[in-house]
Write a protein that holds these residues in place. Structure first.
Motif, PDB file in Angstrom:
ATOM      1  N   THR A   7      77.817  42.093  38.361  1.00 44.50           N
ATOM      2  CA  THR A   7      76.679  42.976  38.120  1.00 44.50           C
ATOM      3  C   THR A   7      76.718  43.507  36.693  1.00 44.50           C
ATOM      4  OG1 THR A   7      76.621  43.625  40.434  1.00 44.50           O
ATOM      5  CG2 THR A   7      75.532  45.096  38.870  1.00 44.50           C
ATOM      6  N   LEU A   8      77.888  43.888  36.261  1.00 39.16           N
ATOM      7  CA  LEU A   8      78.045  44.403  34.910  1.00 39.16           C
ATOM      8  C   LEU A   8      77.699  43.351  33.873  1.00 39.16           C
ATOM      9  CD1 LEU A   8      78.960  46.709  33.096  1.00 39.16           C
ATOM     10  CD2 LEU A   8      81.287  45.879  33.340  1.00 39.16           C
ATOM     11  N   LEU A   9      78.159  42.135  34.070  1.00 40.56           N
ATOM     12  CA  LEU A   9      77.853  41.058  33.128  1.00 40.56           C
ATOM     13  C   LEU A   9      76.361  40.771  33.084  1.00 40.56           C
ATOM     14  CD1 LEU A   9      80.794  38.575  33.762  1.00 40.56           C
ATOM     15  CD2 LEU A   9      80.408  39.999  31.746  1.00 40.56           C
ATOM     16  N   VAL A  10      75.723  40.742  34.241  1.00 39.94           N
ATOM     17  CA  VAL A  10      74.273  40.508  34.286  1.00 39.94           C
ATOM     18  C   VAL A  10      73.545  41.620  33.549  1.00 39.94           C
ATOM     19  CG1 VAL A  10      72.266  40.418  35.807  1.00 39.94           C
ATOM     20  CG2 VAL A  10      74.333  39.133  36.383  1.00 39.94           C
ATOM     21  N   ALA A  11      73.966  42.857  33.765  1.00 41.80           N
ATOM     22  CA  ALA A  11      73.325  43.991  33.093  1.00 41.80           C
ATOM     23  C   ALA A  11      73.503  43.901  31.580  1.00 41.80           C
ATOM     24  CB  ALA A  11      73.889  45.305  33.616  1.00 41.80           C
ATOM     25  N   LEU A  12      74.684  43.517  31.168  1.00 44.66           N
ATOM     26  CA  LEU A  12      74.941  43.423  29.733  1.00 44.66           C
ATOM     27  C   LEU A  12      74.110  42.325  29.089  1.00 44.66           C
ATOM     28  CD1 LEU A  12      78.791  43.979  29.589  1.00 44.66           C
ATOM     29  CD2 LEU A  12      76.990  45.557  28.904  1.00 44.66           C
ATOM     30  N   PHE A  13      74.001  41.188  29.761  1.00 42.21           N
ATOM     31  CA  PHE A  13      73.205  40.096  29.209  1.00 42.21           C
ATOM     32  C   PHE A  13      71.718  40.427  29.266  1.00 42.21           C
ATOM     33  CE2 PHE A  13      77.017  37.486  30.249  1.00 42.21           C
ATOM     34  CZ  PHE A  13      77.333  37.167  28.931  1.00 42.21           C
ATOM     35  N   SER A  14      71.315  41.270  30.195  1.00 42.94           N
ATOM     36  CA  SER A  14      69.913  41.651  30.323  1.00 42.94           C
ATOM     37  C   SER A  14      69.509  42.688  29.288  1.00 42.94           C
ATOM     38  CB  SER A  14      69.640  42.216  31.718  1.00 42.94           C
ATOM     39  OG  SER A  14      69.894  41.247  32.694  1.00 42.94           O
ATOM     40  N   ALA A  15      70.452  43.521  28.885  1.00 43.13           N
ATOM     41  CA  ALA A  15      70.155  44.581  27.926  1.00 43.13           C
ATOM     42  C   ALA A  15      69.960  43.992  26.538  1.00 43.13           C
ATOM     43  CB  ALA A  15      71.295  45.597  27.903  1.00 43.13           C
ATOM     44  N   VAL A  16      69.178  44.662  25.760  1.00 44.60           N
ATOM     45  CA  VAL A  16      68.982  44.236  24.381  1.00 44.60           C
ATOM     46  C   VAL A  16      70.229  44.630  23.604  1.00 44.60           C
ATOM     47  CG1 VAL A  16      67.604  44.584  22.300  1.00 44.60           C
ATOM     48  CG2 VAL A  16      66.495  44.535  24.546  1.00 44.60           C
ATOM     49  N   ALA A  17      70.872  43.650  22.985  1.00 43.27           N
ATOM     50  CA  ALA A  17      72.099  43.903  22.240  1.00 43.27           C
ATOM     51  C   ALA A  17      71.752  44.467  20.873  1.00 43.27           C
ATOM     52  CB  ALA A  17      72.890  42.616  22.093  1.00 43.27           C
ATOM     53  N   MET A  18      72.207  45.669  20.639  1.00 44.41           N
ATOM     54  CA  MET A  18      71.979  46.325  19.364  1.00 44.41           C
ATOM     55  C   MET A  18      73.283  46.981  18.937  1.00 44.41           C
ATOM     56  SD  MET A  18      68.285  48.094  20.109  1.00 44.41           S
ATOM     57  CE  MET A  18      68.255  48.915  18.548  1.00 44.41           C
ATOM     58  N   ALA A  19      73.600  46.906  17.673  1.00 45.42           N
ATOM     59  CA  ALA A  19      74.792  47.567  17.158  1.00 45.42           C
ATOM     60  C   ALA A  19      74.534  49.067  17.096  1.00 45.42           C
ATOM     61  CB  ALA A  19      75.121  47.024  15.784  1.00 45.42           C
ATOM     62  N   ALA A  20      75.573  49.825  17.395  1.00 41.60           N
ATOM     63  CA  ALA A  20      75.456  51.277  17.336  1.00 41.60           C
ATOM     64  C   ALA A  20      75.271  51.730  15.893  1.00 41.60           C
ATOM     65  CB  ALA A  20      76.705  51.914  17.932  1.00 41.60           C
ATOM     66  N   GLU A  21      74.592  52.849  15.738  1.00 43.42           N
ATOM     67  CA  GLU A  21      74.422  53.443  14.416  1.00 43.42           C
ATOM     68  C   GLU A  21      75.783  53.884  13.893  1.00 43.42           C
ATOM     69  OE1 GLU A  21      71.523  56.639  14.217  1.00 43.42           O
ATOM     70  OE2 GLU A  21      70.558  55.832  16.003  1.00 43.42           O
ATOM     71  N   SER A  22      75.890  54.062  12.601  1.00 41.32           N
ATOM     72  CA  SER A  22      77.118  54.564  12.002  1.00 41.32           C
ATOM     73  C   SER A  22      77.444  55.938  12.599  1.00 41.32           C
ATOM     74  CB  SER A  22      76.938  54.685  10.487  1.00 41.32           C
ATOM     75  OG  SER A  22      78.100  55.195   9.904  1.00 41.32           O
ATOM     76  N   GLY A  23      78.697  56.123  13.005  1.00 43.76           N
ATOM     77  CA  GLY A  23      79.113  57.385  13.616  1.00 43.76           C
ATOM     78  C   GLY A  23      78.904  57.417  15.115  1.00 43.76           C
ATOM     79  N   TYR A  24      78.328  56.351  15.691  1.00 47.49           N
ATOM     80  CA  TYR A  24      78.069  56.242  17.124  1.00 47.49           C
ATOM     81  C   TYR A  24      78.809  55.026  17.673  1.00 47.49           C
ATOM     82  CZ  TYR A  24      74.202  59.589  16.913  1.00 47.49           C
ATOM     83  OH  TYR A  24      73.446  60.716  16.763  1.00 47.49           O
ATOM     84  N   VAL A  54      70.373  56.983  25.716  1.00 49.38           N
ATOM     85  CA  VAL A  54      70.494  56.016  26.807  1.00 49.38           C
ATOM     86  C   VAL A  54      69.724  54.779  26.368  1.00 49.38           C
ATOM     87  CG1 VAL A  54      69.951  55.507  29.215  1.00 49.38           C
ATOM     88  CG2 VAL A  54      70.666  57.820  28.556  1.00 49.38           C
ATOM     89  N   THR A  55      70.404  53.613  26.352  1.00 48.56           N
ATOM     90  CA  THR A  55      69.729  52.391  25.914  1.00 48.56           C
ATOM     91  C   THR A  55      69.378  51.483  27.081  1.00 48.56           C
ATOM     92  OG1 THR A  55      71.846  51.316  25.465  1.00 48.56           O
ATOM     93  CG2 THR A  55      70.787  52.446  23.628  1.00 48.56           C
ATOM     94  N   TYR A  56      70.021  51.700  28.243  1.00 50.10           N
ATOM     95  CA  TYR A  56      69.738  50.857  29.408  1.00 50.10           C
ATOM     96  C   TYR A  56      70.274  51.539  30.658  1.00 50.10           C
ATOM     97  CZ  TYR A  56      69.388  46.671  32.323  1.00 50.10           C
ATOM     98  OH  TYR A  56      69.060  45.780  33.312  1.00 50.10           O
ATOM     99  N   GLU A  57      69.544  51.420  31.760  1.00 53.50           N
ATOM    100  CA  GLU A  57      69.994  51.951  33.050  1.00 53.50           C
ATOM    101  C   GLU A  57      70.347  50.782  33.966  1.00 53.50           C
ATOM    102  OE1 GLU A  57      68.417  54.682  36.772  1.00 53.50           O
ATOM    103  OE2 GLU A  57      67.407  54.858  34.829  1.00 53.50           O
ATOM    104  N   ILE A  58      71.581  50.781  34.456  1.00 58.34           N
ATOM    105  CA  ILE A  58      72.039  49.753  35.398  1.00 58.34           C
ATOM    106  C   ILE A  58      71.658  50.217  36.792  1.00 58.34           C
ATOM    107  CG2 ILE A  58      74.022  48.471  36.277  1.00 58.34           C
ATOM    108  CD1 ILE A  58      75.450  49.240  33.602  1.00 58.34           C
ATOM    109  N   LYS A  59      70.796  49.452  37.469  1.00 58.47           N
ATOM    110  CA  LYS A  59      70.283  49.856  38.774  1.00 58.47           C
ATOM    111  C   LYS A  59      70.747  48.955  39.902  1.00 58.47           C
ATOM    112  CE  LYS A  59      66.079  51.843  36.841  1.00 58.47           C
ATOM    113  NZ  LYS A  59      64.620  51.874  36.882  1.00 58.47           N
ATOM    114  N   THR A  60      71.268  47.776  39.580  1.00 50.48           N
ATOM    115  CA  THR A  60      71.678  46.821  40.606  1.00 50.48           C
ATOM    116  C   THR A  60      73.192  46.838  40.727  1.00 50.48           C
ATOM    117  OG1 THR A  60      69.812  45.413  40.012  1.00 50.48           O
ATOM    118  CG2 THR A  60      71.562  44.406  41.317  1.00 50.48           C
ATOM    119  N   GLY A  61      73.687  46.959  41.955  1.00 44.76           N
ATOM    120  CA  GLY A  61      75.142  47.007  42.159  1.00 44.76           C
ATOM    121  C   GLY A  61      75.673  48.335  41.688  1.00 44.76           C
ATOM    122  N   MET A  62      76.554  48.288  40.723  1.00 43.73           N
ATOM    123  CA  MET A  62      77.118  49.492  40.136  1.00 43.73           C
ATOM    124  C   MET A  62      75.989  50.292  39.480  1.00 43.73           C
ATOM    125  SD  MET A  62      79.675  49.588  36.893  1.00 43.73           S
ATOM    126  CE  MET A  62      78.459  49.708  35.597  1.00 43.73           C
TER     127      MET A  62
END
Length: 95
Positions: A7-24, A54-62
């Protein structure tokens, strides 16, 4: 356990991958069971109060959130009673 990892892997691949801002830093924040909408809303509110996003909410499984937090506010969020665990969000490479 395998279900949560999948579930975690699916959520990660589903989320838009963006690098965190400096300091985040980006984190996976898993909510402690049982999870209801009130707990999700509280987590989102606390993240924003700590200067995070919050950049993504995991709703399936975990149930959890993908968040970007100021580096000096991570421990404050990890210590919340509704947090099961927090893990830095990193790229997963499959060989």
């Amino acid at each position: 356990m395998r279900f949560y990892i999948l579930t975690l892997l699916v959520a990660l691949f589903s989320a838009v991958a963006m690098a965190a801002e400096s300091g985040y830093t980006d984190y996976i924040l898993a909510l402690r069971e049982p999870v209801d909408q009130k707990k999700v809303d509280k987590a989102k509110s606390d993240i924003e109060a700590e200067g995070g996003k919050v950049t993504y909410e995991i709703k399936t499984g975990m149930k959890g959130l993908i968040v970007s937090l100021p580096n000096d506010r991570v421990k404050a969020m990890a210590d919340k009673d509704y947090v099961d665990f927090m893990e830095q969000d990193k790229s997963v490479h499959i060989n």
